[in-house]
Design an enzyme around this catalytic site. Structure first.
Site, mmCIF file in Angstrom:
data_model
loop_
_atom_site.group_PDB
_atom_site.id
_atom_site.type_symbol
_atom_site.label_atom_id
_atom_site.label_comp_id
_atom_site.label_asym_id
_atom_site.label_seq_id
_atom_site.Cartn_x
_atom_site.Cartn_y
_atom_site.Cartn_z
ATOM 1 N N SER A 91 -6.959 -9.102 6.609
ATOM 2 C CA SER A 91 -6.484 -9.569 7.925
ATOM 3 C C SER A 91 -5.805 -10.941 7.882
ATOM 4 C CB SER A 91 -7.626 -9.563 8.946
ATOM 5 O OG SER A 91 -8.044 -8.237 9.166
ATOM 6 N N HIS B 295 -8.778 -2.546 -5.990
ATOM 7 C CA HIS B 295 -8.721 -2.681 -4.532
ATOM 8 C C HIS B 295 -9.801 -1.799 -3.909
ATOM 9 C CE1 HIS B 295 -7.367 -2.522 -0.417
ATOM 10 N NE2 HIS B 295 -6.621 -3.593 -0.668
ATOM 11 N N LYS C 204 0.846 -1.200 0.000
ATOM 12 C CA LYS C 204 0.000 0.000 0.000
ATOM 13 C C LYS C 204 0.884 1.254 0.000
ATOM 14 C CE LYS C 204 -3.676 -2.592 2.204
ATOM 15 N NZ LYS C 204 -4.897 -2.566 2.945
ATOM 16 N N GLY D 67 -1.768 -7.473 3.407
ATOM 17 C CA GLY D 67 -1.476 -6.049 3.534
ATOM 18 C C GLY D 67 -0.531 -5.805 4.697
ATOM 19 N N GLY D 68 -1.072 -5.348 5.816
ATOM 20 C CA GLY D 68 -0.275 -4.952 6.983
ATOM 21 C C GLY D 68 0.803 -5.955 7.373
ATOM 22 N N GLU E 265 -11.715 -9.997 -1.190
ATOM 23 C CA GLU E 265 -11.337 -9.236 -0.001
ATOM 24 C C GLU E 265 -12.570 -8.544 0.571
ATOM 25 O OE1 GLU E 265 -6.932 -8.054 0.042
ATOM 26 O OE2 GLU E 265 -7.985 -6.524 -1.066
ATOM 27 N N GLY F 93 -7.727 -4.966 7.379
ATOM 28 C CA GLY F 93 -7.087 -4.212 8.465
ATOM 29 C C GLY F 93 -7.839 -4.231 9.785
HETATM 30 P P1 PGA Z 1 -4.731 -6.337 5.407
HETATM 31 O O1 PGA Z 1 -4.985 -5.731 3.970
HETATM 32 O O2 PGA Z 1 -3.960 -7.614 5.241
HETATM 33 O O3 PGA Z 1 -3.937 -5.273 6.126
HETATM 34 O O4 PGA Z 1 -6.067 -6.577 6.031
HETATM 35 C C1 PGA Z 1 -5.263 -6.569 2.875
HETATM 36 C C2 PGA Z 1 -5.497 -5.734 1.645
HETATM 37 O O5 PGA Z 1 -6.088 -4.663 1.745
HETATM 38 O O6 PGA Z 1 -5.080 -6.098 0.532
#
Ligand code: PGA
Length: 265
Positions: A228, A113, A26, A249-250, A186, A192
């Site tokens: 997540s 996204h 991101k 993501g995170g 997603e 997140g």
């Molecule tokens: P996340 O994000 O793993 O931080 O939940 C996933 C994404 O938005 O692709």
């Protein structure tokens, strides 16, 4: 005894399965942070992909793309973008074309996204145009779809996903035989937040997505989950048979956490 052997064989098959792990950085890293993270873990990323036998795709922001593609050139690690323009070329200030992404050596591009749908006004129409432009330029699209919390609570997830996929299917059907399209489911409410859907919900969605494989046999589909995914949640997905990978993501910003996720299967 027979059921025990079948279970063992099934587990053996699962452990041989080649998963895809997309690291969506991101806009968390600055340019300097992204470059030093990639440089520091360059060999470890390569070793991780080789040892685990899975596909790893790193998606930095546009400014770092060229340097990070160069860093992983001639390795097993793929590097992709987080978006591309829905136009081929021209007066589109601030946008990056699929042609340019191909020229610099990006192999994949995340599109649609939910953060881009929310903050940048992406629509199913623009996403379908991007899919076609990417495929024309030999880049594999990673198309994100997913319902928001209200739709989820109303039990209307599948119909929302159906709508998000309709134009993509229309744009790709027949024309792009033998190309790969990645679909990342997603749920917006899971991104997140630490929350993930139940195994029953995921099975229903991925079994439904899996029907695309038989309906559109000429396209090579890969179905992924995102939202997540972490070292704590990765064990929750083992029973979802049609699942081919994860969009992280995170948790992809910490090499050790990402390594645990990739090494789990
Ligand atoms: P996340 O994000 O793993 O931080 O939940 C996933 C994404 O938005 O692709």
């Amino acid at each position: 005894m027979a059921s025990f052997i079948i279970e063992l064989l099934e587990r053996e098959c699962m452990s041989n399965k080649k998963y895809t792990f997309v690291a969506n950085w991101k806009m968390y890293f600055t340019t300097h942070q992204a470059l030093s993270f990639a440089q520091e873990h360059q060999q470890s990323f390569v070793d991780l992909a080789k040892n685990a036998g899975h596909e790893i795709i790193l998606c930095p922001s546009s400014l770092e793309l060229v340097s990070i593609v160069e860093l992983f050139k001639n390795t097993v690690i793929h590097v992709g973008s987080q978006d591309c323009s829905d136009y081929q070329q021209g007066a589109y200030t601030g946008q990056v074309s699929a042609v340019s992404l191909n020229q610099i050596g990006a192999s994949h591009a995340i599109i649609g996204h939910s953060e881009r749908r929310l903050y940048n006004g992406e629509t199913d129409i623009s996403i379908a145009k991007k899919v076609a432009l990417l495929l024309d330029n030999h880049i594999t699209p990673i198309v994100c779809i997913g319902e928001d919390a209200v739709t989820y609570q109303a039990g209307a997830t599948i119909s929302a996903l159906e709508q998000q996929l309709a134009l993509i299917i229309e744009a790709t059907n027949k024309k792009y035989a033998h190309k790969s399209i990645y679909i990342a489911y997603e749920p917006v409410w899971a991104i997140g937040t630490g929350k993930i859907p139940s195994t029953r919900e995921l099975s229903e969605i991925f079994n439904w997505l899996n029907l695309l494989r038989s309906k559109f046999k000429d396209i090579s589909w890969r179905f992924m989950y995102g939202g997540s995914v972490s070292e704590n949640t990765i064990s929750s997905f083992t029973e979802i048979e049609p699942l081919d990978g994860f969009l992280v993501g995170g948790a992809s910003l910490n090499f050790q956490a990402f390594k645990k996720i990739v090494s789990y299967h």
